[in-house]
Design a protein around this motif. Sequence first.
Motif, mmCIF file in Angstrom:
data_model
loop_
_atom_site.group_PDB
_atom_site.id
_atom_site.type_symbol
_atom_site.label_atom_id
_atom_site.label_comp_id
_atom_site.label_asym_id
_atom_site.label_seq_id
_atom_site.Cartn_x
_atom_site.Cartn_y
_atom_site.Cartn_z
ATOM 1 N N TYR A 17 1.645 14.653 45.047
ATOM 2 C CA TYR A 17 1.362 13.402 45.759
ATOM 3 C C TYR A 17 0.541 13.785 46.981
ATOM 4 C CZ TYR A 17 2.751 9.030 48.178
ATOM 5 O OH TYR A 17 2.794 7.810 48.809
ATOM 6 N N MET A 37 14.436 9.213 54.158
ATOM 7 C CA MET A 37 13.545 8.411 53.303
ATOM 8 C C MET A 37 13.756 8.720 51.816
ATOM 9 S SD MET A 37 11.841 6.164 54.974
ATOM 10 C CE MET A 37 10.505 5.571 53.960
ATOM 11 N N TYR A 50 13.772 5.350 50.001
ATOM 12 C CA TYR A 50 12.622 4.953 49.202
ATOM 13 C C TYR A 50 12.242 5.929 48.090
ATOM 14 C CZ TYR A 50 7.715 4.459 47.991
ATOM 15 O OH TYR A 50 6.542 4.369 47.292
ATOM 16 N N PHE A 51 12.196 7.240 48.415
ATOM 17 C CA PHE A 51 11.519 8.126 47.480
ATOM 18 C C PHE A 51 12.258 8.400 46.185
ATOM 19 C CE2 PHE A 51 8.198 9.234 50.408
ATOM 20 C CZ PHE A 51 7.159 9.248 49.494
ATOM 21 N N SER A 62 11.560 -0.304 44.214
ATOM 22 C CA SER A 62 12.360 0.532 45.107
ATOM 23 C C SER A 62 13.354 -0.261 45.957
ATOM 24 C CB SER A 62 11.440 1.358 46.006
ATOM 25 O OG SER A 62 10.492 0.516 46.633
ATOM 26 N N PHE A 108 0.459 2.829 48.090
ATOM 27 C CA PHE A 108 0.511 3.422 49.417
ATOM 28 C C PHE A 108 -0.521 4.531 49.589
ATOM 29 C CE2 PHE A 108 2.208 6.113 52.677
ATOM 30 C CZ PHE A 108 2.786 5.228 53.561
ATOM 31 N N ASP A 136 12.999 -5.669 51.542
ATOM 32 C CA ASP A 136 12.168 -4.512 51.201
ATOM 33 C C ASP A 136 12.835 -3.273 51.789
ATOM 34 O OD1 ASP A 136 10.187 -2.984 50.116
ATOM 35 O OD2 ASP A 136 8.528 -3.916 51.186
ATOM 36 N N ASP A 137 12.498 -2.101 51.223
ATOM 37 C CA ASP A 137 13.153 -0.880 51.710
ATOM 38 C C ASP A 137 12.578 -0.429 53.041
ATOM 39 O OD1 ASP A 137 10.888 1.147 50.946
ATOM 40 O OD2 ASP A 137 11.268 -0.035 49.150
ATOM 41 N N SER A 138 11.283 -0.708 53.275
ATOM 42 C CA SER A 138 10.670 -0.263 54.527
ATOM 43 C C SER A 138 9.360 -0.993 54.762
ATOM 44 C CB SER A 138 10.402 1.251 54.478
ATOM 45 O OG SER A 138 9.666 1.574 53.317
ATOM 46 N N ILE A 139 8.949 -1.011 56.024
ATOM 47 C CA ILE A 139 7.588 -1.463 56.358
ATOM 48 C C ILE A 139 6.891 -0.274 56.997
ATOM 49 C CG2 ILE A 139 6.171 -2.973 57.789
ATOM 50 C CD1 ILE A 139 8.298 -5.065 57.765
ATOM 51 N N VAL A 140 5.745 0.092 56.483
ATOM 52 C CA VAL A 140 4.997 1.199 57.074
ATOM 53 C C VAL A 140 3.815 0.609 57.846
ATOM 54 C CG1 VAL A 140 3.859 3.387 56.670
ATOM 55 C CG2 VAL A 140 5.732 2.684 55.181
ATOM 56 N N ARG A 141 2.772 0.241 57.135
ATOM 57 C CA ARG A 141 1.616 -0.366 57.821
ATOM 58 C C ARG A 141 1.732 -1.886 57.878
ATOM 59 N NH1 ARG A 141 -0.440 3.085 53.719
ATOM 60 N NH2 ARG A 141 -1.328 5.008 54.546
ATOM 61 N N THR A 170 1.162 -3.810 55.133
ATOM 62 C CA THR A 170 0.318 -4.391 54.078
ATOM 63 C C THR A 170 1.143 -5.147 53.036
ATOM 64 O OG1 THR A 170 -0.891 -2.317 54.259
ATOM 65 C CG2 THR A 170 -1.580 -3.808 52.491
ATOM 66 N N THR A 171 2.189 -4.505 52.546
ATOM 67 C CA THR A 171 2.963 -5.082 51.446
ATOM 68 C C THR A 171 3.668 -6.354 51.896
ATOM 69 O OG1 THR A 171 3.370 -2.820 50.758
ATOM 70 C CG2 THR A 171 4.668 -4.506 49.651
ATOM 71 N N ILE A 219 6.628 13.881 54.197
ATOM 72 C CA ILE A 219 6.417 12.486 53.825
ATOM 73 C C ILE A 219 5.079 12.085 54.404
ATOM 74 C CG2 ILE A 219 7.166 10.148 54.297
ATOM 75 C CD1 ILE A 219 9.357 10.813 52.818
ATOM 76 N N ASP A 220 4.406 11.251 53.638
ATOM 77 C CA ASP A 220 3.023 10.960 53.946
ATOM 78 C C ASP A 220 2.834 9.955 55.095
ATOM 79 O OD1 ASP A 220 0.368 10.433 53.745
ATOM 80 O OD2 ASP A 220 0.608 9.023 52.103
HETATM 81 P P1 AMP Z 1 3.183 -0.860 53.796
HETATM 82 O O1 AMP Z 1 2.582 -1.812 52.846
HETATM 83 O O2 AMP Z 1 2.161 0.121 54.348
HETATM 84 O O3 AMP Z 1 3.997 -1.476 54.877
HETATM 85 O O4 AMP Z 1 4.147 0.080 52.953
HETATM 86 C C1 AMP Z 1 5.445 -0.346 52.695
HETATM 87 C C2 AMP Z 1 5.821 -0.091 51.281
HETATM 88 O O5 AMP Z 1 5.490 1.237 50.877
HETATM 89 C C3 AMP Z 1 7.302 -0.266 51.160
HETATM 90 O O6 AMP Z 1 7.497 -1.388 50.359
HETATM 91 C C4 AMP Z 1 7.822 1.004 50.525
HETATM 92 O O7 AMP Z 1 8.384 0.700 49.266
HETATM 93 C C5 AMP Z 1 6.622 1.917 50.359
HETATM 94 N N1 AMP Z 1 6.731 3.159 51.142
HETATM 95 C C6 AMP Z 1 7.487 3.420 52.199
HETATM 96 N N2 AMP Z 1 7.277 4.680 52.657
HETATM 97 C C7 AMP Z 1 6.372 5.230 51.861
HETATM 98 C C8 AMP Z 1 5.727 6.500 51.805
HETATM 99 N N3 AMP Z 1 5.978 7.459 52.698
HETATM 100 N N4 AMP Z 1 4.861 6.717 50.811
HETATM 101 C C9 AMP Z 1 4.584 5.768 49.930
HETATM 102 N N5 AMP Z 1 5.136 4.538 49.932
HETATM 103 C C10 AMP Z 1 6.016 4.259 50.886
#
Ligand code: AMP
Length: 493
Positions: free
Chosen positions: A88, A254, A258-259, A299, A329, A361-366, A368-369, A402-403
């Motif tokens: 990955y 994580m 999530y992973f 997830s 992602f 949802d399991d997490s919010i990173v940026r 987008t989702t 983790i990315d």
């Molecule tokens: P985002 O759209 O950038 O907020 O990404 C959030 C979504 O990416 C979440 O719904 C998670 O399921 C997934 N996610 C969370 N952490 C990671 C990660 N390190 N690498 C790939 N996907 C991720």
Amino acid sequence: MPNEVKSLNEECGLFGIWGSNENETAGLIHDGLHSLQHRGQEGAGIVVMDNEHHIHRHRGLGLVSQVFSDNYVFDDLKGNIGIGHVRYATAGSHGVKNIQPFTFHLDDFTDFSLAHNGNLTNADTLKRTLQSKGASFNSDSDSEILGQLIKMSKQVKFIDRLKEALRQIKGGFAFVLSTGDELIAALDPNGFRPLVIGRREDGSYVVCSETCALDQVNARYIRDVKPGEVVIINNNGITNDFFTNDTNLAICSMEYIYFARPDSVIHNVSVHEARMRMGALCAKENPVDADVVIGVPNSSLSAALGYAKGSNIPYDMGMIKSQYVARTFIEPTQKKRERGVSMKLSVVKSVVEGKKVVLVDDSIVRGTTSKYIVQLLKRSGAKEVHVRIASPALRFPCFYGIDIQTTEELIAANHTVSEIKDIIGADSLGYLSVDSLIKAINLKNDHGEGSGLCTSYFDGKYPTPLYDYQAQFDKSAEELGLYEEDNYIERSI
Ligand code: AMP
């Protein structure tokens, strides 16, 4: 590295086998990797050691099924020991040269191969030192450094070379290695990444990232590899050693959030059950008056079920996911990520129309989702959308594999919860607290104390020095005011 997608991050999957029938080894590794596909979709590779200790390898870019689509490649992969890897990585580092396992020629009697899951925090420094001593690298990957350190070592026995090399590398690392007659597994002193040992009925041993891969090849779980441990499997069976006694389990939270696959068990904790508890505790901490709970597939489904149980609001299948789009992602640009999400997810209108919906949802990173899904649910007729995140706000980068390596890309590092709620267009937003996350996973470290988890993405408490990353991290943390005392973390709005 502001706003740039960093190139080399390895949240990968590992599989190794010792003592299997020479005609079955590659097929078993293939099947194991297939069940670890969620840990890496950029590339895959298999190495098999034949009876004369020669290495045979096949690797390529793409999914396991694509890289091994031609059956004839298995004809060249015959032997009783082998390892495999799914990779990955983000943009910038594409190319077969970075696909593992990597192979090395040590001397006339020893060839070896290795595969890595994690990220080394002193890779730049070590690489420069090794190059100044004449090492020549065949890839851009930090994972190759261990092999080069083994080659440079003045120790005589392979295991002593390996232990010496392991003492020099820092950060997050799970390794599987194969020599002509051994399969070896090693884990960093904090055990940041999961790694388990199992055994098949034919007596062969398996070492892999997750128990779902043991199940896939009908191997019985024996135990998890311990922090700082080296496990050696050869004609004498299993033996072990430690390259350091300074260990303190801090497995990446994580992995649970999530992973890992929900059917995996890590350190005796079922991933599915832990996610259910995260969802249930999130419901207690962030209650809301609503008609239906739905989860973002796949997830978040365990956490959504947990939220429904914890809140007594009915759970329903409000969204479905196309099986044929890879994880979005890792797409290199925001536009591509948005398009990826829209191709991946669709709403079951009858479940949400006219309803007050809790979206878990399991997490919010940026962001987008969540932003896209909230819009989609509203377009599909949802009256209200209350977003509940079954983990705490991600505010700090990860350097252990983790990315997420820049604070700039984390929405919660740059915005308050109420701002995020507005950005994603939700009617309300709530996160799980760090305390509840720890309670939900319910682990202890290898000395029977503490949480046994790395929660640095949420609280900035890194279990190790950051070595090559420290200066970069300090700079962005200061810019964002993450160190200021009054910059407390709100949980819900
Ligand atoms: P985002 O759209 O950038 O907020 O990404 C959030 C979504 O990416 C979440 O719904 C998670 O399921 C997934 N996610 C969370 N952490 C990671 C990660 N390190 N690498 C790939 N996907 C991720």
